[in-house]
Structures are given as structure tokens and as C-alpha cells.
Write an enzyme that holds these catalytic residues in place. Structure first.
Site, mmCIF file in Angstrom:
data_model
loop_
_atom_site.group_PDB
_atom_site.id
_atom_site.type_symbol
_atom_site.label_atom_id
_atom_site.label_comp_id
_atom_site.label_asym_id
_atom_site.label_seq_id
_atom_site.Cartn_x
_atom_site.Cartn_y
_atom_site.Cartn_z
ATOM 1 C CD GLU A 283 -1.226 0.157 -0.349
ATOM 2 O OE1 GLU A 283 -0.272 0.041 0.688
ATOM 3 O OE2 GLU A 283 -0.632 -0.214 -1.499
ATOM 4 C CG ASN B 71 3.503 -2.208 -2.794
ATOM 5 O OD1 ASN B 71 4.424 -1.431 -2.866
ATOM 6 N ND2 ASN B 71 3.389 -3.456 -2.037
ATOM 7 C CG ASN C 224 4.996 3.078 -2.272
ATOM 8 O OD1 ASN C 224 5.050 3.449 -0.843
ATOM 9 N ND2 ASN C 224 4.789 1.797 -2.552
ATOM 10 C CD GLU C 225 7.783 0.099 -0.405
ATOM 11 O OE1 GLU C 225 7.563 -1.151 -1.088
ATOM 12 O OE2 GLU C 225 7.869 0.054 1.003
ATOM 13 C CE1 TYR D 191 5.008 -1.829 7.080
ATOM 14 C CE2 TYR D 191 6.514 -1.912 5.598
ATOM 15 C CZ TYR D 191 5.154 -1.453 6.090
ATOM 16 O OH TYR D 191 4.601 -0.638 5.412
ATOM 17 C CD GLU E 184 4.723 1.897 2.879
ATOM 18 O OE1 GLU E 184 5.276 0.640 3.468
ATOM 19 O OE2 GLU E 184 4.482 2.179 2.174
ATOM 20 C CD GLN F 60 -1.275 0.156 4.509
ATOM 21 O OE1 GLN F 60 -2.483 0.265 4.490
ATOM 22 N NE2 GLN F 60 -0.500 -0.392 3.845
#
Ligand code: AHR
Length: 503
Positions: free
Chosen positions: A27, A72, A172-173, A244, A292, A354
Site C-alpha cells: 500500500e 485505506n 477497501n473496507e 489482524y 489482509e 503487508q
């Protein structure tokens, strides 16, 4: 010593392993791109400014796809800013990370970097501040052969041949309040569906990932997936999952058992996909893109980076989310990959979050070295050896009690029948106290002997690798074991990650 048994049979497979399970994520975040993969003027920089030392480490990890450019970041990103002559590209305020984005690395540069890394770009589009029109345009730009406004622009920008980007993320999200223009499930589902339709009209060969919840514990989890898929099921191919883990309370026994949560997350999303399939009388089956995943808490937990970020608002090359991983994190990442392998029938894509510097297996110092963090090692071996068909592991293991998940299996295992006929077995002994003797029944495979035993061990769960001491936590040769009448006996010490290759 405690005892465990594992039975494997070449006829009992979970499914074919999609190599994209070993994907990663780069990212525009912190020092992932700038001073991570790209640092013109560095002694190792190539003619395009890409660090050769980083490329060597990425190639060694064997990463088939890299998700790009966010995260993000993508929810406020204009793809047009990232193409054309670099000197004409705008500098933009990135509201996701409160930094300035120079756009020195853009779509063409990252495409070239992927070629050098023996990888492919998985491109995420902005469905936050942008919509279906921009989505359509970028597919035309990247994948159409020529003779139209955007494909001709690509050619004018120096790429005659189409980039043929196959896998695309639809935002994304989008359920997350922290996302630029976050949405309700209905709003996002509608937008994703219209974008998906138009993108596939431009290039019917592409595959699309729709946003699932940004975590299993989001209050809207479940309803979000149902609402989104109700709108776009027929036009998408995968649902995304993000997760995560952390150990802020120092409860290692629970931390290492986090795969109980991960497995439940995967199975629940599969159930939701299949529910929508049934409800829609659809013939199409959706698979999962776990795009992710990792351990992530060290840098945020300390608070140091947040303070730094505030001070350095609108800066560049900031050390955001630079988690320094320890030995127990490597054990958990090994267990996470085992969980993906045990769900290989539905988890087709997964991206470690990442790749460089920001929550990453590879670290760099500006003007200095590049080194592998502890988590690099189980990821490297699983990626390199864990390809072929995932075998159904029938495991009888001692258990231990932990606060968060109750009674859990001390051993965490997966096994792969590789296309050359060899068998790779990945086992973590996550017991805090017990060494375990494991007997692996391999009689169904005929004659097999241990060719390799790779072991990751360290007396200190908090041991880390640094630029000065990069070999503190690295794999060593394990003792292997004896195969008697098709049964391998191997001693697995407590708190170890193991790979056994048999052939
Ligand atoms: O990987 C870091 C961030 O975590 C990503 O930008 C975002 O998608 C997630 O919340």
C-alpha cells in the site's frame, strides 16, 4: 512426553491450492513504497530506483500476486494521478494516513516492479470517493489493447501491450467508519455491482473481489456480507476477509490459538456466501480472498507512532505501522497459513499485510540495509513448499487450556501433496510447556523418507531480528525422524514451527 498422531492419505484432499494464497500487499502507506521498494539514489537501486536488495527478498518469498495501491489509501485515490510523466503528476494530501502522496511511483512503475519481483499486480479500485465510471476507465486503460481514449493513453504513456491485470478489488473496507466515504451495505453493494458490471463489460476475463467486513468483530459483520451479496452476487467472484491479531496482554497461549477465531471467520463467511447462493438459486459459487492478514499491534500498542504521525502530519516517508515482529508472531503466522491450507477449497487468494516496512516481513533502513523479520521464515517456507493439493490432516493431539478459546489442540498442522509426489507437512507445537512425540501415518504414500526438516525455534518468545542482528530468529536444520513401516516418528519441541519434507 505427550503423544500425538496424524494420518494422511493421498486420496483425501481438501482441494487444489491456488498459488495466490501466498499473495502480499503493498500500500502507499508509510515506508512501504517510498524507501521500501523504491529508493532512487540508494546504493542498491536499479535504473528505475527500485531497491535490488528488497527485490531479492521478495523473489525469495515467492509472492505470486501483490495487492496495490491500498488499503485505506485507495478510498481517496485518483488513478489518473499515478500515470503519465512523473513530473506532471500532482502531489496530493492522503487523508487515510494524513501524509503527502508524491505519486512518484504509480501504476506503470508498480507494474514494472511486479515483473521484476516475479509477481502480478492485484489492483484495488476506489469505490469510496469514486464510482463505476472511474472503475470502467481504469480497466480500459490497463487491459484494452488500443484504439480507445484510455487504452491509447496507456500506449502514449509508454506501454504498448495491455497490462492484463486479472484480479481487481472493488474498493477497501467500505463498512469502516475510518474509510473515506464509507457506506452502508446497500449503498456499497449497489455501487460494487454497477462497477463490476461495467468493468467486466470492458474485459470479461477479469475476476473481482467484493468487500466483506473489515473484521470478524465488526458490529455489522454478517448483515454486511448478506446485504452486499444480495446486490452484487452474480457479478463478483470473491468476498474479501481482513483479520489482524495481537498479544497486547502477554497471553501467548491464547494468542497462538487465534486460529480458532480465524477458522470460525472463514467458515462463517463461506456459510453466508452459500446462503446467498441458495437464496438466489444461483449456480455460481463464490470463493474467499483473505486479502489482509497478519499480526499487527506492536507499533500502535506503543503509541509512539501515533504521536509521531500527529507531529509529522502531511509528511512523507514516515515510519507508520512499523511493527517489529518477534518469535511468537512467527509461530502464529505459521498457524495462520496452516488454517488457510486447511480451507484451501474456499480460500483461493490471501494477501499478507503487508510486504515492506509497514506490518511487513521485510524491513529496510533508508540508505541502509534490508533484512527479514521473524515472520518472513514460516511464510517463505509455506509459500515455496506448500503448493499442490492440500491434504486432509486427521490429527489427534493433546490439548491445552487458554483464556480466550478454552481447550485447543497443542499441535496445529497442515499437509500438502506436491506435484512432484513429495509431501510437505507444516506443524506448530504451540504448547507452552510440552514437547510432543508425533507419529505421522503415511502408509498410503508407499515408501517415503524425510528429505528435510526445517525448524524455527528460540528460547525467547520475544526475540526479534534487526538490521544489526538479522539472524537472531532464522530456521535451522531439525533432527528429522525415522519412518518405520510407513509411520514417521518425530519429536516436536514446545513452541516450535516445523516443516517436514518427505519423498
Ligand atoms: O494494512 C493496513 C490497513 O489496515 C489497510 O490500509 C486497511 O485496509 C486496514 O484497515
Amino acid at each position: 512426553m505427550q503423544k500425538a498422531t496424524l494420518i494422511l492419505d493421498k486420496n483425501y484432499t481438501i482441494g487444489r491450492i491456488d498459488p495466490r494464497m501466498y499473495g502480499s500487499f503493498a500500500e502507499h502507506l508509510g515506508r512501504c513504497i517510498y524507501t521500501g521498494i523504491y529508493e532512487p539514489g540508494h546504493p542498491c537501486a536499479d535504473e528505475q530506483g527500485f531497491r535490488r536488495d528488497v527485490l531479492d527478498l521478495v523473489r525469495d518469498l515467492d509472492v505470486p500476486i501483490v495487492r496495490y495501491p491500498g488499503g485505506n489509501f485507495v478510498s481517496g485515490f485518483n488513478w489518473e494521478d499515478s500515470v503519465g510523466p512523473v513530473e506532471n503528476r500532482p502531489r496530493r494530501l492522503d487523508l487515510a494516513w494524513k501524509v503527502t502522496e508524491p505519486n512518484a511511483v504509480g501504476m506503470h512503475e508498480f507494474y514494472d516492479w511486479c515483473k521484476k519481483a516475479n509477481s502480478e499486480m492485484m489492483y484495488s479500485i476506489n469505490l469510496g470517493t469514486r464510482g463505476a465510471e472511474a472503475a470502467r476507465d481504469i480497466v480500459e486503460y490497463a487491459n484494452h489493447k488500443g484504439g480507445s481514449k484510455y487504452s491509447d493513453l496507456r500506449i502514449a504513456n509508454g506501454k504498448k501491450e495491455p497490462m492484463n491485470i486479472h484480479l481487481w478489488c472493488l474498493g477497501n473496507e467500505m463498512d469502516g467508519r475510518w474509510q473515506m466515504e464509507s457506506k452502508t451495505a446497500y449503498e456499497y453493494g449497489r455501487r460494487a455491482n454497477e462497477a463490476a458490471k461495467m468493468m467486466k463489460w470492458v474485459d470479461p476475463s477479469i475476476e473481482l473481489v467484493t468487500c466483506g467486513s473489515s473484521a470478524f468483530d465488526m458490529p455489522t459483520f454478517g448483515d454486511w456480507e448478506l446485504g452486499v451479496l444480495n446486490e452484487c452476487y452474480e457479478n463478483v467472484d470473491y468476498v474479501s476477509l481482513h483479520r489482524y491479531y495481537g498479544n497486547p496482554d502477554g497471553d501467548t497461549a491464547s494468542f497462538l490459538a487465534s486460529t480458532a477465531d480465524l477458522d470460525a471467520f472463514i467458515k462463517t463467511v463461506v456459510a453466508i456466501c452459500d446462503t446467498v447462493k441458495g437464496k438466489k438459486h444461483s449456480r455460481k459459487r463464490l470463493n474467499l480472498s483473505f486479502d489482509e492478514w497478519n499480526v499487527s499491534y506492536h507499533s500502535d500498542h506503543s503509541g509512539a507512532n501515533r504521536a509521531l504521525r500527529e507531529k509529522a502530519r502531511w509528511g512523507e516517508e514516515l515510519p507508520i505501522l512499523e511493527d517489529v515482529y518477534n518469535f511468537e508472531d512467527a509461530l502464529l503466522d505459521g498457524c495462520i497459513l496452516n488454517t488457510f491450507l486447511r480451507n484451501a477449497d474456499r480460500v483461493k487468494v490471501a494477501c499478507l499485510a503487508q510486504l515492506v516496512n509497514a506490518i511487513a516481513p521485510i524491513m529496510t533502513r533508508k540508505g541502509g540495509g534490508a533484512w527479514a523479520q521473524t515472520i518472513y521464515w514460516p511464510i517463505r517456507y509455506t509459500s515455496r513448499y506448500g503448493r499442490g493439493s492440500s491434504l486432509r490432516p486427521v490429527l489427534e493431539s493433546p490439548e491445552y487450556e487458554c483464556k480466550r478459546f478454552g481447550s485447543v489442540s497443542a499441535l496445529d498442522a497442515s499437509a500438502v501433496l506436491r506435484d512432484d509426489g513429495t509431501v510437505a507437512i507444516f506443524v506448530v507445537n504451540r504448547s507452552m510447556t510440552e514437547d510432543i512425540e508425533l507419529k505421522i501415518d503415511l502408509r498410503a504414500f508407499g515408501e517415503l523418507a524425510v528429505k528435510e526438516h526445517v525448524l524455527l525455534t528460540n528460547p525467547d518468545l520475544k526475540a526479534v531480528n534487526t538490521e544489526e542482528n538479522p539472524n537472531n530468529v532464522i530456521p535451522v536444520k531439525g533432527p528429522g525422524g525415522k519412518v518405520d513401516d510407513g509411520v514417521l516418528s518425530v519429536k516436536l519441541n514446545r513452541l516450535t514451527w516445523n516443516m517436514l519434507l518427505l519423498g
